[in-house]
Motif scaffolding. Structure first.
Motif, mmCIF file in Angstrom:
data_model
loop_
_atom_site.group_PDB
_atom_site.id
_atom_site.type_symbol
_atom_site.label_atom_id
_atom_site.label_comp_id
_atom_site.label_asym_id
_atom_site.label_seq_id
_atom_site.Cartn_x
_atom_site.Cartn_y
_atom_site.Cartn_z
ATOM 1 N N TRP A 24 -11.221 -19.457 -47.214
ATOM 2 C CA TRP A 24 -11.184 -18.087 -46.700
ATOM 3 C C TRP A 24 -9.779 -17.556 -46.449
ATOM 4 N N GLY A 25 -8.768 -18.399 -46.549
ATOM 5 C CA GLY A 25 -7.404 -17.966 -46.293
ATOM 6 C C GLY A 25 -6.967 -18.312 -44.880
ATOM 7 N N PRO A 26 -5.655 -18.414 -44.644
ATOM 8 C CA PRO A 26 -5.165 -18.868 -43.330
ATOM 9 C C PRO A 26 -5.381 -17.876 -42.195
ATOM 10 N N ALA A 27 -5.150 -16.596 -42.432
ATOM 11 C CA ALA A 27 -5.317 -15.546 -41.404
ATOM 12 C C ALA A 27 -4.617 -15.940 -40.103
ATOM 13 N N GLU A 28 -3.330 -16.246 -40.200
ATOM 14 C CA GLU A 28 -2.575 -16.729 -39.049
ATOM 15 C C GLU A 28 -1.991 -15.563 -38.244
ATOM 16 N N PHE A 29 -2.866 -14.781 -37.669
ATOM 17 C CA PHE A 29 -2.427 -13.722 -36.755
ATOM 18 C C PHE A 29 -3.416 -13.650 -35.602
ATOM 19 N N VAL A 30 -2.945 -13.105 -34.501
ATOM 20 C CA VAL A 30 -3.772 -12.976 -33.306
ATOM 21 C C VAL A 30 -4.086 -11.504 -33.103
ATOM 22 N N GLY A 31 -5.360 -11.216 -32.849
ATOM 23 C CA GLY A 31 -5.764 -9.831 -32.672
ATOM 24 C C GLY A 31 -5.885 -9.119 -34.009
ATOM 25 N N LEU A 32 -5.497 -7.855 -34.034
ATOM 26 C CA LEU A 32 -5.593 -7.063 -35.253
ATOM 27 C C LEU A 32 -4.505 -7.476 -36.229
ATOM 28 N N PRO A 33 -4.788 -7.404 -37.524
ATOM 29 C CA PRO A 33 -3.760 -7.739 -38.519
ATOM 30 C C PRO A 33 -2.649 -6.702 -38.513
ATOM 31 N N GLU A 40 -0.820 -2.947 -47.542
ATOM 32 C CA GLU A 40 -0.647 -3.669 -48.804
ATOM 33 C C GLU A 40 -1.991 -3.925 -49.480
ATOM 34 N N GLY A 41 -2.979 -4.317 -48.688
ATOM 35 C CA GLY A 41 -4.297 -4.580 -49.265
ATOM 36 C C GLY A 41 -4.953 -3.323 -49.803
ATOM 37 N N ALA A 81 -7.196 -10.119 -59.473
ATOM 38 C CA ALA A 81 -7.582 -11.424 -58.931
ATOM 39 C C ALA A 81 -6.381 -12.371 -58.893
ATOM 40 N N LEU A 82 -5.537 -12.328 -59.918
ATOM 41 C CA LEU A 82 -4.325 -13.161 -59.921
ATOM 42 C C LEU A 82 -3.377 -12.756 -58.795
ATOM 43 N N TYR A 83 -3.317 -11.460 -58.533
ATOM 44 C CA TYR A 83 -2.443 -10.993 -57.458
ATOM 45 C C TYR A 83 -2.883 -11.565 -56.114
ATOM 46 N N VAL A 84 -4.181 -11.449 -55.806
ATOM 47 C CA VAL A 84 -4.628 -11.960 -54.506
ATOM 48 C C VAL A 84 -4.507 -13.479 -54.443
ATOM 49 N N ALA A 85 -4.573 -14.140 -55.607
ATOM 50 C CA ALA A 85 -4.355 -15.587 -55.619
ATOM 51 C C ALA A 85 -2.895 -15.915 -55.333
ATOM 52 N N LEU A 86 -1.973 -15.118 -55.894
ATOM 53 C CA LEU A 86 -0.543 -15.371 -55.701
ATOM 54 C C LEU A 86 -0.103 -15.135 -54.264
ATOM 55 N N VAL A 87 -0.750 -14.199 -53.574
ATOM 56 C CA VAL A 87 -0.362 -13.959 -52.176
ATOM 57 C C VAL A 87 -0.953 -15.011 -51.243
ATOM 58 N N GLY A 88 -1.789 -15.907 -51.772
ATOM 59 C CA GLY A 88 -2.317 -17.002 -50.972
ATOM 60 C C GLY A 88 -3.691 -16.761 -50.392
ATOM 61 N N ALA A 89 -4.511 -15.917 -51.029
ATOM 62 C CA ALA A 89 -5.864 -15.659 -50.528
ATOM 63 C C ALA A 89 -6.742 -16.897 -50.710
ATOM 64 N N GLY A 90 -7.832 -16.941 -49.949
ATOM 65 C CA GLY A 90 -8.769 -18.047 -50.062
ATOM 66 C C GLY A 90 -9.545 -18.007 -51.360
ATOM 67 N N ARG A 91 -10.027 -19.163 -51.772
ATOM 68 C CA ARG A 91 -10.733 -19.274 -53.059
ATOM 69 C C ARG A 91 -11.955 -18.368 -53.119
ATOM 70 N N THR A 213 -9.533 -7.535 -47.523
ATOM 71 C CA THR A 213 -9.884 -8.755 -46.784
ATOM 72 C C THR A 213 -9.106 -9.950 -47.298
ATOM 73 N N ALA A 214 -9.010 -10.071 -48.628
ATOM 74 C CA ALA A 214 -8.284 -11.200 -49.219
ATOM 75 C C ALA A 214 -6.814 -11.167 -48.843
ATOM 76 N N VAL A 215 -6.196 -9.986 -48.922
ATOM 77 C CA VAL A 215 -4.773 -9.879 -48.597
ATOM 78 C C VAL A 215 -4.527 -10.125 -47.116
ATOM 79 N N VAL A 216 -5.350 -9.550 -46.261
ATOM 80 C CA VAL A 216 -5.173 -9.725 -44.818
ATOM 81 C C VAL A 216 -5.315 -11.187 -44.422
ATOM 82 N N ARG A 217 -6.319 -11.852 -44.977
ATOM 83 C CA ARG A 217 -6.557 -13.242 -44.609
ATOM 84 C C ARG A 217 -5.566 -14.206 -45.270
ATOM 85 N N SER A 218 -4.735 -13.703 -46.165
ATOM 86 C CA SER A 218 -3.722 -14.566 -46.786
ATOM 87 C C SER A 218 -2.485 -14.717 -45.909
#
Length: 225
Positions: A24-33, A40-41, A81-91, A213-218
């Motif tokens: 699902w991606g790291p989503a390393e933020f607290v609260g709102l993105p 960007e997303g 799809a390649l773009y969201v993969a390159l930014v580190g989105a979840g599978r 969602t993919a970009v935010v969770r990356s």
């Protein structure tokens, strides 16, 4: 007698966190993105959807089969799809984005043809020569299909379903709209209603939402400098 050691459970939370990040991606933020991340997303998803639909419309307008048939749209979907993969989105989110992009690309050609007919199409009357429907392989999506000829008696290469109904009989007249430049096939004239791209709106919105969602969770927190 030696006692067997029980497997350590300290690694299990780390393993689950790694799997969750991978799927699902790291989503390393607290609260709102962060706002810039949302922007960007939205930008990436909007550009991707616009490119998929825009190439189909351009192809239908200019008569370029590689664009009009949706092949260029599929390339745009893969690129997104390649773009969201390159930014580190979840599978999982990469797969969802790719799937929605492909669905939009497959739906776009018919809508693009409708745009061309809506902008420069002309209406003419044709004569029904046969009606196919009911049972059998000629019944598509519950529709009746009419084979027709133009005013010169030349059969149209496509069968018409708009205006072709259960009560339509050979010899009846139907109104069709055609492209005077012959770049898109004719279709039955439809009453005034929403634009031809209306059916793509849910697919486009879903693709943009999946991309956001993919970009935010990356997002990953910056490492120590």
């Amino acid at each position: 007698m030696r006692r067997r050691r029980r497997p350590s459970t300290h690694a299990e939370p780390h393993l689950m966190a790694h799997l969750r990040t991978m799927v699902w991606g790291p989503a390393e933020f607290v609260g709102l993105p962060p706002g810039w991340l949302l922007g960007e997303g939205i930008l990436a998803g909007s550009l991707g959807a616009a490119a998929i639909v825009g190439t189909a419309v351009l192809g239908a307008w200019t008569g370029r089969p590689s664009l009009a048939d949706g092949e260029a749209g599929l390339v745009c979907a893969v690129a997104l799809a390649l773009y969201v993969a390159l930014v580190g989105a979840g599978r999982a989110l990469i797969g969802v984005t790719a799937l929605l992009g492909v669905c939009l690309a497959l739906q776009a050609p018919q809508a693009a043809a409708g745009v061309v007919l809506a902008e420069r199409g002309r209406v003419q009357s044709v004569v029904v020569t046969s009606v196919e429907g009911g049972r059998g392989p000629d019944r598509e999506h519950g529709r009746y299909l009419c084979s027709v000829t133009d005013h010169d008696g030349v059969p149209l290469k496509v069968r018409i379903w708009r205006g072709c109904e259960v009560g339509t009989r050979p010899g009846d007249a139907l109104a069709v709209v055609y492209d005077p430049e012959g770049r898109v096939p004719p279709r039955g004239a439809a009453p005034e209603g929403p634009g031809p791209l209306r059916d793509l709106a849910p697919w486009g919105a879903a693709l943009i939402a999946a991309t956001v969602t993919a970009v935010v969770r990356s997002y990953r927190l910056p490492g120590p400098s």
